[in-house]
Motif scaffolding. Structure first.
Motif, PDB file in Angstrom:
ATOM      1  N   LEU A  17       0.826  -1.212   0.000  1.00 39.16           N
ATOM      2  CA  LEU A  17       0.000   0.000   0.000  1.00 39.16           C
ATOM      3  C   LEU A  17       0.855   1.254   0.000  1.00 39.16           C
ATOM      4  O   LEU A  17       1.833   1.350   0.754  1.00 39.16           O
ATOM      5  N   ARG A  18       0.496   2.183  -0.851  1.00 38.87           N
ATOM      6  CA  ARG A  18       1.287   3.421  -0.982  1.00 38.87           C
ATOM      7  C   ARG A  18       0.389   4.629  -1.170  1.00 38.87           C
ATOM      8  O   ARG A  18      -0.677   4.516  -1.758  1.00 38.87           O
ATOM      9  N   LYS A  19       0.912   5.762  -0.678  1.00 35.00           N
ATOM     10  CA  LYS A  19       0.257   7.034  -0.955  1.00 35.00           C
ATOM     11  C   LYS A  19       0.990   7.673  -2.113  1.00 35.00           C
ATOM     12  O   LYS A  19       2.202   7.482  -2.258  1.00 35.00           O
ATOM     13  N   LEU A  70      -2.935   3.823  -3.369  1.00 32.26           N
ATOM     14  CA  LEU A  70      -2.792   2.685  -4.279  1.00 32.26           C
ATOM     15  C   LEU A  70      -2.514   1.411  -3.495  1.00 32.26           C
ATOM     16  O   LEU A  70      -1.824   1.441  -2.463  1.00 32.26           O
ATOM     17  N   MET A  71      -3.052   0.318  -3.984  1.00 33.33           N
ATOM     18  CA  MET A  71      -2.681  -0.991  -3.439  1.00 33.33           C
ATOM     19  C   MET A  71      -2.257  -1.868  -4.618  1.00 33.33           C
ATOM     20  O   MET A  71      -2.990  -1.996  -5.593  1.00 33.33           O
ATOM     21  N   PHE A  72      -1.058  -2.404  -4.504  1.00 30.37           N
ATOM     22  CA  PHE A  72      -0.556  -3.375  -5.477  1.00 30.37           C
ATOM     23  C   PHE A  72      -0.666  -4.737  -4.802  1.00 30.37           C
ATOM     24  O   PHE A  72      -0.097  -4.932  -3.724  1.00 30.37           O
ATOM     25  N   THR A  73      -1.384  -5.646  -5.408  1.00 31.14           N
ATOM     26  CA  THR A  73      -1.490  -6.997  -4.856  1.00 31.14           C
ATOM     27  C   THR A  73      -0.771  -7.935  -5.816  1.00 31.14           C
ATOM     28  O   THR A  73      -1.114  -8.003  -6.996  1.00 31.14           O
ATOM     29  N   LEU A  74       0.250  -8.593  -5.291  1.00 31.00           N
ATOM     30  CA  LEU A  74       1.080  -9.442  -6.146  1.00 31.00           C
ATOM     31  C   LEU A  74       1.054 -10.874  -5.635  1.00 31.00           C
ATOM     32  O   LEU A  74       1.264 -11.106  -4.437  1.00 31.00           O
ATOM     33  N   ILE A  99       4.725   6.871  -1.506  1.00 31.99           N
ATOM     34  CA  ILE A  99       5.176   6.739  -0.114  1.00 31.99           C
ATOM     35  C   ILE A  99       4.577   5.449   0.451  1.00 31.99           C
ATOM     36  O   ILE A  99       3.346   5.329   0.518  1.00 31.99           O
ATOM     37  N   PRO A 100       5.437   4.478   0.827  1.00 34.76           N
ATOM     38  CA  PRO A 100       4.890   3.236   1.386  1.00 34.76           C
ATOM     39  C   PRO A 100       4.124   3.530   2.684  1.00 34.76           C
ATOM     40  O   PRO A 100       4.619   4.280   3.532  1.00 34.76           O
ATOM     41  N   THR A 101       2.927   2.978   2.817  1.00 32.03           N
ATOM     42  CA  THR A 101       2.144   3.234   4.031  1.00 32.03           C
ATOM     43  C   THR A 101       1.846   1.961   4.813  1.00 32.03           C
ATOM     44  O   THR A 101       1.669   1.994   6.024  1.00 32.03           O
ATOM     45  N   ASP A 102       1.798   0.838   4.110  1.00 33.98           N
ATOM     46  CA  ASP A 102       1.491  -0.421   4.787  1.00 33.98           C
ATOM     47  C   ASP A 102       1.793  -1.562   3.816  1.00 33.98           C
ATOM     48  O   ASP A 102       1.890  -1.338   2.606  1.00 33.98           O
ATOM     49  N   SER A 103       1.960  -2.754   4.362  1.00 36.87           N
ATOM     50  CA  SER A 103       2.118  -3.914   3.489  1.00 36.87           C
ATOM     51  C   SER A 103       1.667  -5.140   4.260  1.00 36.87           C
ATOM     52  O   SER A 103       1.626  -5.118   5.507  1.00 36.87           O
ATOM     53  N   TYR A 104       1.306  -6.171   3.528  1.00 39.49           N
ATOM     54  CA  TYR A 104       0.851  -7.379   4.199  1.00 39.49           C
ATOM     55  C   TYR A 104       1.282  -8.612   3.421  1.00 39.49           C
ATOM     56  O   TYR A 104       1.047  -8.720   2.231  1.00 39.49           O
ATOM     57  N   MET A 105       1.929  -9.515   4.129  1.00 41.39           N
ATOM     58  CA  MET A 105       2.472 -10.723   3.500  1.00 41.39           C
ATOM     59  C   MET A 105       1.682 -11.943   3.970  1.00 41.39           C
ATOM     60  O   MET A 105       1.490 -12.153   5.171  1.00 41.39           O
TER      61      MET A 105
END
Ligand code: 76R
Length: 249
Positions: A17-19, A70-74, A99-105
Motif C-alpha cells: 500500500l502506498r500514498k 494505491l494498493m498493489f497486490t502481487l 510513499i509506502p504506508t502499509d504492506s501485508y504478507m
C-alpha cells in the motif's frame, strides 16, 4: 488440547500500500511524469504476461480515504519472486512519487476441516489447485483487511476442538455462499508472516455487497465471538489506462 487443522498453501501474496506524493508529482515536469508512467507500463505488461502464463497474478487498486491511494497486490509461487517483484517496483521511477504506508504478507490458504471424500486428498484435485493459485478477479471493487481469531478467556479459537471449529466455519460458509456471484473471496494465511493471522481479499461488482457480506458475517459465531479485524482498505480496480487517468494532472 485442540488439534491444528491441516492447511493447503498456494501462492504467496503481498499487499503493498502506498500514498501518492501529489505535491512532488504536481511539481515534476510533464516529461518526468510521462517517463515514470511509460516505465511503469513495462512493469504492468510484465505482470500481465506473468498472469497469462499462470505463473502468478496481480491487481492494482485505487484506495479510498487517507490510509493509502494505491494498493498493489502481487501473487507469486515463491517468496523470492515476491521479493523480486517488490524490489523492481521500489526501483521504478514511479516509486519515487509513492510513499509506502502499509504492506501485508500472506499465502493463499485452504483448510482441511472436511474429511477426505472417497479417501482422495483434496490437494490433488485440479479445482483445489486452481483455488490455491488464483488468478485475481478483475471485478470492479476490492476490500482487503487482515484478521485474527480471538484468544481471550472463554473466547479462545485455539482451544476449541477441531470439529467445533469446522462446524463454525461451515456455518460461516453458508452465509458466504449467499453471495455467490456477488462477492469473490481469497483467504490468505499469515500466522508467522505478518501481524494478523489471515488476510481477506474480497472482490465485488457492486461496492455495497462488500459491506453487506462483512456485516452479515458479524452475526456468525466464528466472527461474532472469535473475529478480530485490522485496517480495512477498499477501492476500485485499476487497469494501466485508468491508473494513467488517475495520475494525469
Ligand atoms: O474454503 C471453503 O470454501 C470452505 C468453507 C470456508 C472456510 C473453511 C469459507 C467459505 N471460509 C473459510 C475459512 Mn471464509 N471468509 C472470511 C471473511 O468478515 C468476516 O467476518 C470474515 C472475513 C469473509 C468475508 C469470508 C467469505 N474464512 C475462513 C477463514 C479461515 C479460518 C480457519 O481456517 O481457521 C477466515 C479467516 C475466513 C474469513 N468464506 C467462505 C467466505 C465466503 C464468501 C465463503 C463461501 C465460499 C463458497 O463456498 O462459495
Amino acid at each position: 488440547m485442540a488439534e491444528a487443522v491441516e492447511t493447503m498453501d498456494g501462492w504467496y501474496v503481498l499487499h503493498d500500500l502506498r500514498k501518492v506524493d501529489w505535491t512532488k508529482w504536481n511539481k515534476a515536469s510533464v516529461e518526468e511524469r510521462n517517463a515514470a508512467l511509460k516505465q511503469f507500463k513495462e512493469h504492468y505488461l510484465a505482470w500481465d504476461e506473468n498472469e497469462k502464463k499462470e505463473e502468478g497474478s496481480f491487481g492494482i487498486f485505487h484506495i479510498v480515504g487517507q490510509k493509502a491511494d494505491l494498493m498493489f497486490t502481487l501473487l507469486r509461487p515463491t517468496l523470492e519472486e515476491i521479493l523480486d517483484a517488490e524490489t523492481a517496483l521500489n526501483k521504478s521511477a514511479l516509486a519515487e512519487f509513492l510513499i509506502p504506508t502499509d504492506s501485508y504478507m500472506s499465502v493463499v490458504e485452504l483448510s482441511k476441516y472436511r474429511p477426505d471424500q472417497d479417501g482422495i486428498d483434496p490437494e490433488t484435485l485440479p479445482e483445489t489447485q486452481k483455488r490455491l493459485k488464483p488468478i485475481l478477479e478483475k471485478w470492479e471493487y476490492v476490500s482487503f483487511y487482515p484478521m485474527s481469531r480471538k484468544r481471550e478467556g472463554e473466547d479462545n479459537w485455539y482451544t476449541l476442538e477441531k470439529s467445533k471449529r469446522g462446524k463454525l466455519l461451515y456455518e460461516h460458509s453458508i452465509t458466504g455462499r449467499k453471495y455467490t456471484g456477488e462477492v469473490k473471496q481469497i483467504i490468505t494465511g499469515s500466522t508467522g508472516f505478518d501481524e494478523w493471522e489471515w488476510g481477506v481479499t474480497l472482490f465485488a461488482h457492486d461496492y455495497l455487497q462488500l459491506k453487506k457480506i462483512v456485516y452479515e458475517m458479524r452475526y456468525d459465531t466464528a466472527t461474532a465471538r472469535y473475529g478480530l479485524f485490522g485496517d480495512f482498505y477498499t477501492g476500485k480496480t485499476l487497469t494501466f489506462e485508468t491508473l494513467e487517468e488517475m495520475m494525469h494532472v
